[in-house]
Design a protein around this motif. Structure first.
Motif, mmCIF file in Angstrom:
data_model
loop_
_atom_site.group_PDB
_atom_site.id
_atom_site.type_symbol
_atom_site.label_atom_id
_atom_site.label_comp_id
_atom_site.label_asym_id
_atom_site.label_seq_id
_atom_site.Cartn_x
_atom_site.Cartn_y
_atom_site.Cartn_z
ATOM 1 N N ASN A 56 0.838 -1.192 0.000
ATOM 2 C CA ASN A 56 0.000 0.000 0.000
ATOM 3 C C ASN A 56 0.883 1.256 0.000
ATOM 4 O O ASN A 56 1.695 1.440 0.921
ATOM 5 C CB ASN A 56 -0.904 -0.008 1.229
ATOM 6 C CG ASN A 56 -1.783 1.205 1.319
ATOM 7 O OD1 ASN A 56 -1.363 2.246 1.799
ATOM 8 N ND2 ASN A 56 -3.016 1.073 0.845
ATOM 9 N N PRO A 57 0.747 2.130 -0.994
ATOM 10 C CA PRO A 57 1.643 3.293 -1.104
ATOM 11 C C PRO A 57 1.601 4.212 0.114
ATOM 12 O O PRO A 57 2.634 4.743 0.535
ATOM 13 C CB PRO A 57 1.134 4.014 -2.357
ATOM 14 C CG PRO A 57 0.442 2.960 -3.157
ATOM 15 C CD PRO A 57 -0.170 2.043 -2.146
ATOM 16 N N GLU A 58 0.404 4.393 0.691
ATOM 17 C CA GLU A 58 0.292 5.285 1.847
ATOM 18 C C GLU A 58 1.025 4.717 3.057
ATOM 19 O O GLU A 58 1.679 5.449 3.810
ATOM 20 C CB GLU A 58 -1.183 5.523 2.180
ATOM 21 C CG GLU A 58 -1.402 6.614 3.219
ATOM 22 C CD GLU A 58 -2.873 6.875 3.506
ATOM 23 O OE1 GLU A 58 -3.147 7.724 4.373
ATOM 24 O OE2 GLU A 58 -3.741 6.213 2.885
ATOM 25 N N GLN A 61 4.824 4.990 2.393
ATOM 26 C CA GLN A 61 5.255 6.369 2.579
ATOM 27 C C GLN A 61 5.368 6.706 4.064
ATOM 28 O O GLN A 61 6.323 7.361 4.495
ATOM 29 C CB GLN A 61 4.288 7.325 1.894
ATOM 30 C CG GLN A 61 4.726 8.788 1.947
ATOM 31 C CD GLN A 61 3.780 9.703 1.182
ATOM 32 O OE1 GLN A 61 2.745 9.266 0.672
ATOM 33 N NE2 GLN A 61 4.119 10.976 1.094
ATOM 34 N N THR A 95 8.710 -0.397 -8.252
ATOM 35 C CA THR A 95 7.615 0.427 -7.725
ATOM 36 C C THR A 95 7.502 0.338 -6.213
ATOM 37 O O THR A 95 7.316 1.357 -5.528
ATOM 38 C CB THR A 95 6.279 -0.004 -8.354
ATOM 39 O OG1 THR A 95 6.358 0.148 -9.775
ATOM 40 C CG2 THR A 95 5.126 0.832 -7.818
ATOM 41 N N ASN A 96 7.623 -0.888 -5.682
ATOM 42 C CA ASN A 96 7.292 -1.110 -4.275
ATOM 43 C C ASN A 96 8.487 -1.245 -3.342
ATOM 44 O O ASN A 96 8.324 -1.119 -2.121
ATOM 45 C CB ASN A 96 6.422 -2.366 -4.161
ATOM 46 C CG ASN A 96 5.162 -2.263 -4.981
ATOM 47 O OD1 ASN A 96 4.410 -1.306 -4.858
ATOM 48 N ND2 ASN A 96 4.927 -3.240 -5.856
ATOM 49 N N HIS A 100 11.328 3.098 -2.596
ATOM 50 C CA HIS A 100 11.165 3.456 -1.177
ATOM 51 C C HIS A 100 12.481 3.176 -0.453
ATOM 52 O O HIS A 100 12.572 2.296 0.401
ATOM 53 C CB HIS A 100 10.018 2.669 -0.558
ATOM 54 C CG HIS A 100 8.679 2.973 -1.154
ATOM 55 N ND1 HIS A 100 7.930 4.076 -0.782
ATOM 56 C CD2 HIS A 100 7.968 2.342 -2.121
ATOM 57 C CE1 HIS A 100 6.810 4.102 -1.481
ATOM 58 N NE2 HIS A 100 6.805 3.067 -2.296
#
Length: 332
Positions: A56-58, A61, A95-96, A100
């Motif tokens: 989950n991006p949120e 982050q 991406t994941n 990050h």
């Protein structure tokens, strides 16, 4: 429902940071706090490891710069896509994971509790291989371990622990090749270990104190090894099963364990509290088969989740959705 005990933080009594403990962050609730508040709650309680069930991006982050080590799932719905295309695996990792850089990734679990009858079971190991290659290509192959998370239902035999063996159906479907992958890459096997389910389904042969770590002495004698709790017996059955199929050097990480406080058999707040208190104290000691070796363990779960079913699935949390702990381990 029993009245909740006085509200205090768990840190001082549980000593999570010293006990190889992580906490699973499930999000199947419509009343849960936002991820940034959840990460703050982890930090406030010195919870240094987290499991989440999708990238989950949120959440990712919010984890940035937190120093919390992350067990991240690649969901079962993505297995076939990632298995069939190295390009898709590279895209998933970029991406994941790679994007990050301030998140401390510890493991990637490729699938969770995949059953031999699942249509995507044959894709599990190819997906593991493609994700490993994608991590290697971006220089993260040694830092982030690729694995999978299985259920204890993968055991075809578990009693006594020395006779533990995996079900032929699981081995044939994917587990035999998955263990070869883990051996090759030095990765652990993740297992969701629930004495609660073993007890609730076998009350006629398993006593509650054996499941809650409160038995007074040895309950199961297995050759020279004596078992005082069901958690150890399950783990050592899994280690015996690994030994029988070429995985004697594979470590086990308990990727989920817990006890619900409502909705099922012996689901009281007091039993949940007892289970977690004794679990955290116990895992520093290892099992009879692996004495003195701390057991990396992830408690399920951080919060009660009101959108799960059946009813008992709603009540596994350490915390209520309002961020208040469900019980205190010092006072009543």
């Amino acid at each position: 429902m029993e009245p909740y005990y006085c509200v205090v933080l768990l840190l001082g009594v549980l000593s999570f940071a010293d006990a190889q403990i992580g906490v699973c962050y499930g999000r199947l609730g419509n009343n849960l706090p936002p991820p940034k508040d959840v990460v703050a709650l982890y930090k406030e309680n010195k919870f240094t490891r987290m499991r989440i069930y999708d990238p989950n991006p949120e959440v990712l982050q919010a984890l940035g710069g937190s120093n919390i080590e992350l067990l991240l799932d690649l969901p079962c719905v993505d297995l076939e896509k990632v298995a069939s295309s190295p390009a898709e695996a590279t895209k998933w990792v970029k991406t994941n994971i790679e994007s990050h850089k301030d998140v401390k990734f510890r493991y990637i679990a490729i699938g969770n509790e995949v059953k031999p009858t699942d249509a995507f079971a044959k894709s599990l190991v190819p997906a593991m291989e493609n994700i490993q290659k994608a991590l290697d290509a971006c220089g993260l192959g040694k830092q982030v371990k690729v694995t999978t998370s299985i259920e204890t239902g993968a055991l075809g035999a578990s009693y006594p622990p020395s006779q533990g063996a995996f079900s032929p159906a699981y081995l044939k479907a994917y587990l035999e090749d998955a263990i070869k992958f883990l051996v090759k890459n030095g990765s652990p096997l993740l297992v969701n270990v629930y004495p609660y389910f073993s007890y609730s389904l076998n009350k006629n042969v398993i006593k509650l104190d054996y499941a809650l770590f409160t038995a007074k002495g040895v309950v199961v004698q297995d050759g020279p090894l004596g078992y005082e709790n069901l958690f150890d017996a399950i783990l050592d059955a899994l280690y015996s099963a690994l030994e029988k199929c070429g995985g004697k050097d594979v470590e086990i990480v308990v990727s989920e364990t817990g006890w619900p406080s409502e909705g099922g058999t012996e689901t009281t707040l007091e039993n949940e509290k007892t289970y977690y208190t004794n679990l955290v104290a116990h895992i520093k000691k290892g099992t009879p088969k692996k004495p003195g070796k701390p057991i990396e363990t992830y408690i399920f779960a951080m919060f009660n989740e009101n959108q799960k079913s059946p009813e008992y699935e709603k009540f596994w949390g350490l915390f209520l959705p309002n961020k208040k702990p469900k019980f205190d381990l010092k006072c009543k």
